[in-house]
Scaffold this motif. Structure first.
Motif, PDB file in Angstrom:
ATOM      1  N   LYS A 124     -22.151 -27.020   6.926  1.00 41.34           N
ATOM      2  CA  LYS A 124     -21.604 -27.979   7.203  1.00 41.34           C
ATOM      3  C   LYS A 124     -20.606 -28.305   6.058  1.00 41.34           C
ATOM      4  CE  LYS A 124     -20.490 -29.744  10.075  1.00 41.34           C
ATOM      5  NZ  LYS A 124     -19.466 -29.785  11.051  1.00 41.34           N
ATOM      6  N   GLN A 125     -21.067 -28.065   4.902  1.00 39.00           N
ATOM      7  CA  GLN A 125     -20.700 -28.607   2.998  1.00 39.00           C
ATOM      8  C   GLN A 125     -19.145 -27.371   2.905  1.00 39.00           C
ATOM      9  OE1 GLN A 125     -23.096 -28.875   0.490  1.00 39.00           O
ATOM     10  NE2 GLN A 125     -24.038 -30.521   0.167  1.00 39.00           N
ATOM     11  N   VAL A 126     -20.104 -26.637   3.328  1.00 43.48           N
ATOM     12  CA  VAL A 126     -19.003 -25.030   3.484  1.00 43.48           C
ATOM     13  C   VAL A 126     -17.968 -25.429   4.461  1.00 43.48           C
ATOM     14  CG1 VAL A 126     -18.571 -22.932   3.906  1.00 43.48           C
ATOM     15  CG2 VAL A 126     -20.109 -23.375   2.711  1.00 43.48           C
ATOM     16  N   THR A 127     -17.631 -25.429   5.504  1.00 41.33           N
ATOM     17  CA  THR A 127     -16.916 -25.959   6.650  1.00 41.33           C
ATOM     18  C   THR A 127     -16.126 -27.078   6.350  1.00 41.33           C
ATOM     19  OG1 THR A 127     -18.740 -26.672   8.452  1.00 41.33           O
ATOM     20  CG2 THR A 127     -18.151 -24.417   7.976  1.00 41.33           C
ATOM     21  N   THR A 128     -16.221 -28.129   6.303  1.00 41.44           N
ATOM     22  CA  THR A 128     -16.000 -29.029   5.155  1.00 41.44           C
ATOM     23  C   THR A 128     -15.010 -29.409   4.453  1.00 41.44           C
ATOM     24  OG1 THR A 128     -17.591 -30.528   4.486  1.00 41.44           O
ATOM     25  CG2 THR A 128     -17.120 -30.700   7.407  1.00 41.44           C
ATOM     26  N   TYR A 129     -15.166 -28.742   3.026  1.00 38.25           N
ATOM     27  CA  TYR A 129     -15.182 -28.530   1.662  1.00 38.25           C
ATOM     28  C   TYR A 129     -14.594 -28.051   1.621  1.00 38.25           C
ATOM     29  CZ  TYR A 129     -18.461 -33.029   1.479  1.00 38.25           C
ATOM     30  OH  TYR A 129     -18.531 -34.522   2.030  1.00 38.25           O
ATOM     31  N   LEU A 130     -15.362 -26.504   1.858  1.00 39.34           N
ATOM     32  CA  LEU A 130     -14.027 -25.422   1.861  1.00 39.34           C
ATOM     33  C   LEU A 130     -12.786 -25.659   1.574  1.00 39.34           C
ATOM     34  CD1 LEU A 130     -14.805 -22.369   0.015  1.00 39.34           C
ATOM     35  CD2 LEU A 130     -14.407 -21.949   2.409  1.00 39.34           C
ATOM     36  N   PRO A 131     -12.065 -25.597   2.828  1.00 40.07           N
ATOM     37  CA  PRO A 131     -10.706 -25.776   3.060  1.00 40.07           C
ATOM     38  C   PRO A 131      -9.935 -26.888   2.107  1.00 40.07           C
ATOM     39  CG  PRO A 131     -12.011 -25.994   5.689  1.00 40.07           C
ATOM     40  CD  PRO A 131     -12.814 -25.962   4.175  1.00 40.07           C
ATOM     41  N   GLN A 132     -10.498 -27.652   1.653  1.00 38.88           N
ATOM     42  CA  GLN A 132     -10.266 -29.080   0.904  1.00 38.88           C
ATOM     43  C   GLN A 132      -9.782 -28.325  -0.712  1.00 38.88           C
ATOM     44  OE1 GLN A 132     -13.048 -32.037   1.504  1.00 38.88           O
ATOM     45  NE2 GLN A 132     -11.332 -33.049   3.824  1.00 38.88           N
ATOM     46  N   ILE A 133     -10.886 -27.604  -0.964  1.00 38.53           N
ATOM     47  CA  ILE A 133     -10.745 -26.876  -2.070  1.00 38.53           C
ATOM     48  C   ILE A 133     -10.424 -26.352  -2.678  1.00 38.53           C
ATOM     49  CG2 ILE A 133     -12.206 -25.864  -3.270  1.00 38.53           C
ATOM     50  CD1 ILE A 133     -15.325 -27.353  -2.611  1.00 38.53           C
ATOM     51  N   GLN A 134      -9.766 -25.396  -1.412  1.00 38.41           N
ATOM     52  CA  GLN A 134      -9.055 -24.550  -1.073  1.00 38.41           C
ATOM     53  C   GLN A 134      -7.627 -25.190  -1.189  1.00 38.41           C
ATOM     54  OE1 GLN A 134      -9.920 -21.810   2.296  1.00 38.41           O
ATOM     55  NE2 GLN A 134     -11.032 -20.507   1.253  1.00 38.41           N
ATOM     56  N   HIS A 135      -7.157 -26.101  -0.244  1.00 37.24           N
ATOM     57  CA  HIS A 135      -5.848 -26.412  -0.515  1.00 37.24           C
ATOM     58  C   HIS A 135      -5.487 -27.207  -1.776  1.00 37.24           C
ATOM     59  CE1 HIS A 135      -2.141 -29.287  -0.017  1.00 37.24           C
ATOM     60  NE2 HIS A 135      -3.080 -29.479   0.913  1.00 37.24           N
ATOM     61  N   LEU A 136      -6.745 -27.292  -2.180  1.00 43.02           N
ATOM     62  CA  LEU A 136      -6.678 -27.818  -4.035  1.00 43.02           C
ATOM     63  C   LEU A 136      -6.311 -26.868  -5.091  1.00 43.02           C
ATOM     64  CD1 LEU A 136      -9.078 -31.099  -4.411  1.00 43.02           C
ATOM     65  CD2 LEU A 136      -6.343 -31.045  -4.387  1.00 43.02           C
ATOM     66  N   ILE A 137      -7.157 -25.699  -4.847  1.00 41.63           N
ATOM     67  CA  ILE A 137      -6.713 -24.769  -5.661  1.00 41.63           C
ATOM     68  C   ILE A 137      -5.256 -24.200  -5.350  1.00 41.63           C
ATOM     69  CG2 ILE A 137      -7.520 -22.044  -6.475  1.00 41.63           C
ATOM     70  CD1 ILE A 137     -10.310 -23.110  -5.974  1.00 41.63           C
ATOM     71  N   PHE A 138      -4.483 -24.157  -4.260  1.00 48.36           N
ATOM     72  CA  PHE A 138      -4.098 -23.427  -3.758  1.00 48.36           C
ATOM     73  C   PHE A 138      -1.672 -24.118  -4.324  1.00 48.36           C
ATOM     74  CE2 PHE A 138       0.291 -22.335  -0.704  1.00 48.36           C
ATOM     75  CZ  PHE A 138       0.251 -21.599  -0.870  1.00 48.36           C
ATOM     76  N   TYR A 139      -2.362 -25.739  -4.613  1.00 46.74           N
ATOM     77  CA  TYR A 139      -1.303 -26.034  -4.523  1.00 46.74           C
ATOM     78  C   TYR A 139      -1.230 -26.977  -6.441  1.00 46.74           C
ATOM     79  CZ  TYR A 139       0.440 -25.934   0.236  1.00 46.74           C
ATOM     80  OH  TYR A 139       0.252 -25.707   1.590  1.00 46.74           O
ATOM     81  N   GLY A 140      -2.183 -26.718  -6.293  1.00 46.31           N
ATOM     82  CA  GLY A 140      -2.543 -26.839  -7.993  1.00 46.31           C
ATOM     83  C   GLY A 140      -3.030 -28.728  -7.658  1.00 46.31           C
ATOM     84  N   LYS A 141      -2.795 -29.194  -7.065  1.00 47.74           N
ATOM     85  CA  LYS A 141      -2.971 -30.917  -7.527  1.00 47.74           C
ATOM     86  C   LYS A 141      -5.011 -31.603  -7.065  1.00 47.74           C
ATOM     87  CE  LYS A 141       0.901 -31.787  -4.686  1.00 47.74           C
ATOM     88  NZ  LYS A 141       1.154 -32.454  -3.296  1.00 47.74           N
ATOM     89  N   CYS A 142      -4.859 -32.319  -8.578  1.00 38.92           N
ATOM     90  CA  CYS A 142      -6.564 -32.713  -8.472  1.00 38.92           C
ATOM     91  C   CYS A 142      -6.012 -33.412  -8.677  1.00 38.92           C
ATOM     92  CB  CYS A 142      -7.085 -31.967  -9.879  1.00 38.92           C
ATOM     93  SG  CYS A 142      -8.675 -31.452  -9.776  1.00 38.92           S
ATOM     94  N   CYS A 143      -7.484 -34.448  -7.996  1.00 36.49           N
ATOM     95  CA  CYS A 143      -7.108 -36.039  -8.565  1.00 36.49           C
ATOM     96  C   CYS A 143      -8.119 -36.675  -9.149  1.00 36.49           C
ATOM     97  CB  CYS A 143      -7.094 -36.765  -6.512  1.00 36.49           C
ATOM     98  SG  CYS A 143      -8.329 -36.154  -5.919  1.00 36.49           S
ATOM     99  N   PHE A 144      -8.680 -35.556  -9.844  1.00 36.86           N
ATOM    100  CA  PHE A 144      -9.948 -35.543 -10.623  1.00 36.86           C
ATOM    101  C   PHE A 144      -9.744 -36.632 -11.364  1.00 36.86           C
ATOM    102  CE2 PHE A 144     -11.576 -31.351  -8.950  1.00 36.86           C
ATOM    103  CZ  PHE A 144     -12.635 -32.196  -8.160  1.00 36.86           C
TER     104      PHE A 144
END
Length: 144
Positions: A124-144
């Motif tokens: 469940k972690q992989v299926t829910t968080y992986l697309p969000q992480i890929q989206h952040l990496i692809f667009y280079g936007k980080c909210c940390f």
């Protein structure tokens, strides 16, 4: 009409192919023209459209009126409600004091369930968080 069309077509094809009706086995045939005897049409192609029956408007109106009367008659009669026994819950099952006894699980069964729960949470972690992480990496936007 179909007979006249067939005769016309036969004459046309026989003239172009050098085909004479009595000498079909001796005639030299060109490959792009088929001999008349090989042209076959099915019955639906030769059929002519059927003529419509003349309907008497009075009879048609009477049939409509009969249908309207039947519908009105059915509307007047209330629908019968059929009792469904499945929806009636017996009183012994409505008692709040009834509790299901806990089943004792063996050590192997409890370990197997724990491992299954662990695998499910990882999935469940992989299926829910992986697309969000890929989206952040692809667009280079980080909210940390």
């Amino acid at each position: 009409m179909s007979a006249a069309l067939s005769r016309c077509l036969c004459g046309l094809v026989s003239r172009h192919t050098g085909f004479v009706l009595g000498e079909s086995h001796h005639a030299v045939q060109r490959p792009w023209f088929a001999p008349v005897m090989t042209l076959k049409t099915s019955a639906p192609l030769r059929a002519e459209p059927k003529k419509k029956k003349k309907v008497d408007p009075r009879r048609e109106q009477m049939a409509r009126d009969r249908l309207k009367k039947k519908v009105k008659k059915l509307e007047k009669v209330p629908p019968e409600l059929i009792p469904i026994e499945d929806f009636i819950i017996p009183g012994k099952y409505l008692d709040d004091t009834r509790q299901r006894s806990e089943r004792r699980l063996s050590f192997e069964e409890s370990e197997g369930r724990a491992l299954l729960l662990k695998e499910w949470s990882q999935y469940k972690q992989v299926t829910t968080y992986l697309p969000q992480i890929q989206h952040l990496i692809f667009y280079g936007k980080c909210c940390f």
